[in-house]
Design an enzyme around this catalytic site. Structure first.
Site, PDB file in Angstrom:
ATOM      1  N   CYS A  75       0.856  -1.185   0.000  1.00 55.92           N
ATOM      2  CA  CYS A  75       0.000   0.000   0.000  1.00 55.92           C
ATOM      3  C   CYS A  75       0.895   1.240   0.000  1.00 55.92           C
ATOM      4  CB  CYS A  75      -0.908  -0.005   1.229  1.00 55.92           C
ATOM      5  SG  CYS A  75      -2.002   1.427   1.263  1.00 55.92           S
ATOM      6  N   GLY A  76       0.763   2.073  -1.022  1.00 57.51           N
ATOM      7  CA  GLY A  76       1.623   3.249  -1.162  1.00 57.51           C
ATOM      8  C   GLY A  76       1.256   4.356  -0.195  1.00 57.51           C
ATOM      9  N   HIS A  77      -0.030   4.698  -0.138  1.00 58.55           N
ATOM     10  CA  HIS A  77      -0.400   5.786   0.783  1.00 58.55           C
ATOM     11  C   HIS A  77      -0.170   5.318   2.222  1.00 58.55           C
ATOM     12  CE1 HIS A  77      -4.296   4.030   2.056  1.00 58.55           C
ATOM     13  NE2 HIS A  77      -4.250   4.941   3.010  1.00 58.55           N
ATOM     14  N   HIS A 113      -8.599  -4.022  -7.162  1.00 58.27           N
ATOM     15  CA  HIS A 113      -8.816  -2.579  -7.230  1.00 58.27           C
ATOM     16  C   HIS A 113      -9.185  -2.177  -8.656  1.00 58.27           C
ATOM     17  CE1 HIS A 113      -6.416  -3.134  -3.648  1.00 58.27           C
ATOM     18  NE2 HIS A 113      -6.508  -1.858  -3.316  1.00 58.27           N
ATOM     19  N   ASP A 165     -10.270   6.007  -3.074  1.00 66.76           N
ATOM     20  CA  ASP A 165      -9.051   6.513  -2.439  1.00 66.76           C
ATOM     21  C   ASP A 165      -9.013   8.037  -2.523  1.00 66.76           C
ATOM     22  OD1 ASP A 165      -6.422   6.931  -1.542  1.00 66.76           O
ATOM     23  OD2 ASP A 165      -5.690   5.132  -2.547  1.00 66.76           O
ATOM     24  N   CYS A 206      -3.193   7.147  -4.699  1.00 64.64           N
ATOM     25  CA  CYS A 206      -2.987   5.700  -4.617  1.00 64.64           C
ATOM     26  C   CYS A 206      -1.591   5.301  -5.122  1.00 64.64           C
ATOM     27  CB  CYS A 206      -4.061   4.936  -5.391  1.00 64.64           C
ATOM     28  SG  CYS A 206      -3.999   3.168  -5.077  1.00 64.64           S
ATOM     29  N   GLY A 207      -0.761   4.846  -4.205  1.00 65.16           N
ATOM     30  CA  GLY A 207       0.633   4.528  -4.559  1.00 65.16           C
ATOM     31  C   GLY A 207       0.769   3.295  -5.431  1.00 65.16           C
ATOM     32  N   THR A 208       0.091   2.218  -5.045  1.00 67.26           N
ATOM     33  CA  THR A 208       0.202   1.001  -5.870  1.00 67.26           C
ATOM     34  C   THR A 208      -0.548   1.208  -7.185  1.00 67.26           C
ATOM     35  OG1 THR A 208      -1.653   0.038  -4.629  1.00 67.26           O
ATOM     36  CG2 THR A 208       0.573  -0.604  -3.957  1.00 67.26           C
TER      37      THR A 208
HETATM   38  O1  PYC Z   1      -1.899   3.865  -1.935  1.00 64.71           O
HETATM   39  O2  PYC Z   1      -1.436   1.848  -2.639  1.00 64.71           O
HETATM   40  C1  PYC Z   1      -2.196   2.670  -2.156  1.00 64.71           C
HETATM   41  C2  PYC Z   1      -3.581   2.242  -1.819  1.00 64.71           C
HETATM   42  C3  PYC Z   1      -4.136   1.029  -2.007  1.00 64.71           C
HETATM   43  C4  PYC Z   1      -5.459   1.123  -1.554  1.00 64.71           C
HETATM   44  C5  PYC Z   1      -5.666   2.390  -1.103  1.00 64.71           C
HETATM   45  N1  PYC Z   1      -4.500   3.070  -1.281  1.00 64.71           N
END
Ligand code: PYC
Length: 334
Positions: A89-91, A224, A250, A254-256
């Protein structure tokens, strides 16, 4: 029985990150992927109690920190969320690092740099701190790749839509602007949620056992959805609405998801190595993405190594009780 959890609550570019600092379980496993499986089998009640209403909400997301399995690394992480335990999870990483550094939960071996073991693999992190506050966090994510192109699915009201699937730590179905979908700028968050709930289920039914990570088969299926739209700020590279769990969009870019989007664009010749990719979230907050280098997976599939930079802010200190005499001890969904 009463279980008590100390938490530090933060948000990354608008999306919540609840870092559990006390009360997490002891898990078995030689790495975070194995520990994730143990948690899901025996301790998922902790995730449900802390993420769902009444203690959380549809977007709630968090993490639990563990000692590293390899002495070269600084720490290991388990991501907990309304959707389950994400491989990456990036965030969540940006929020956790901000909390961990500002609150002294991690003392990095090299100041300004952190090596983090996630269930999806090793993530290298840089951060900048001024006057006890973390200004930004940049993570170099796991290898990301385009898994499939030009697939189709029937979407309520819109009709047939075309999508690609890309991996950035989770598998994303990415829906670009097209004749039957004019972009997120023309839709409400509720509409996107309504479409995503049905479309994600249809995708996994139509393409069963198709999206399985070649190096870790516990990472599988489209979890997702990423819907694309015109950016609010014309200097940004793009804007997305990422759907996760059952009802969440989100609030961060969203990082991923941004990693998956960059893998898709790079594979299609639309994003160069080292080119800055400014990704806006549904609410307009921004991550700076970059394709750091090209690489391959162990099976020879072309991939990229993406980086994501963003910021987070702490907003609260929370002591939460899960008491099993509470009818909603393990949360509920409406
Ligand atoms: O930031 O990777 C992310 C992420 C995944 C689901 C919500 N945020």
């Amino acid at each position: 029985m009463k279980s008590l959890f100390k938490c530090i609550d933060a948000h990354t570019c608008g999306n919540p990150v609840r870092v559990i600092t006390e009360g997490g379980p002891i898990l078995n496993g030689a790495n975070m992927s194995e520990k994730r499986q143990h948690f899901l089998k025996e301790y998922d009640w902790i995730r449900k109690g802390l993420m769902f209403e009444p203690r959380g909400h549809d977007m709630m997301s968090g993490s639990i920190l563990f000692p590293p399995h390899n002495a070269e690394n600084d720490f290991a992480i388990l991501f907990i969320e309304t959707s389950g335990c994400l491989p990456m999870c990036g965030h969540g990483t940006i929020g956790t690092i901000t909390v961990a550094i500002e609150e002294g939960l991690i003392i990095p071996k090299i100041p300004g740099k952190i090596r983090m073991e996630a269930p999806a693999g090793l993530v290298e992190i840089e951060y900048k701190k001024t006057n006890k506050k973390v200004d930004w966090v940049k993570l170099t994510n796991v290898k990301s790749y385009l898994a499939a192109e030009n697939l189709t699915v029937d979407c309520p009201e819109l009709g047939e839509i075309t999508f690609d699937v890309a991996y950035g730590g989770n598998y994303y179905a990415i829906v670009d602007i097209q004749p039957n979908f004019t972009g997120i700028h023309n839709f409400s968050a509720n509409k996107i949620i309504q479409y995503s709930q049905i479309v994600r289920e249809r995708i996994n039914k139509k393409y069963p056992a198709t999206f399985i990570h070649p190096e870790n088969d516990t990472i599988r299926d489209v979890t997702h959805m990423m819907w694309i739209g015109n950016p609010i700020n014309p200097t940004s590279s793009g804007r997305n609405a990422v759907f996760y769990g059952d009802k969440a969009i989100d609030r961060s870019p969203c990082g991923t998801g941004t990693s998956a989007r960059m893998a898709q664009l790079h594979a299609k010749g639309k994003l160069n190595v080292n080119e800055e990719f400014i990704h806006e979230s549904f609410i307009g907050s921004k991550f700076i993405g970059r394709v750091e280098k090209v690489t391959t997976l162990k099976n020879g599939v072309n991939a990229i190594v993406p980086s994501i930079q963003g910021w987070a802010k702490i907003y609260g200190y929370n002591t939460i009780i899960i008491d099993d005499d509470d009818p909603y001890a393990f949360g509920f969904q409406v």
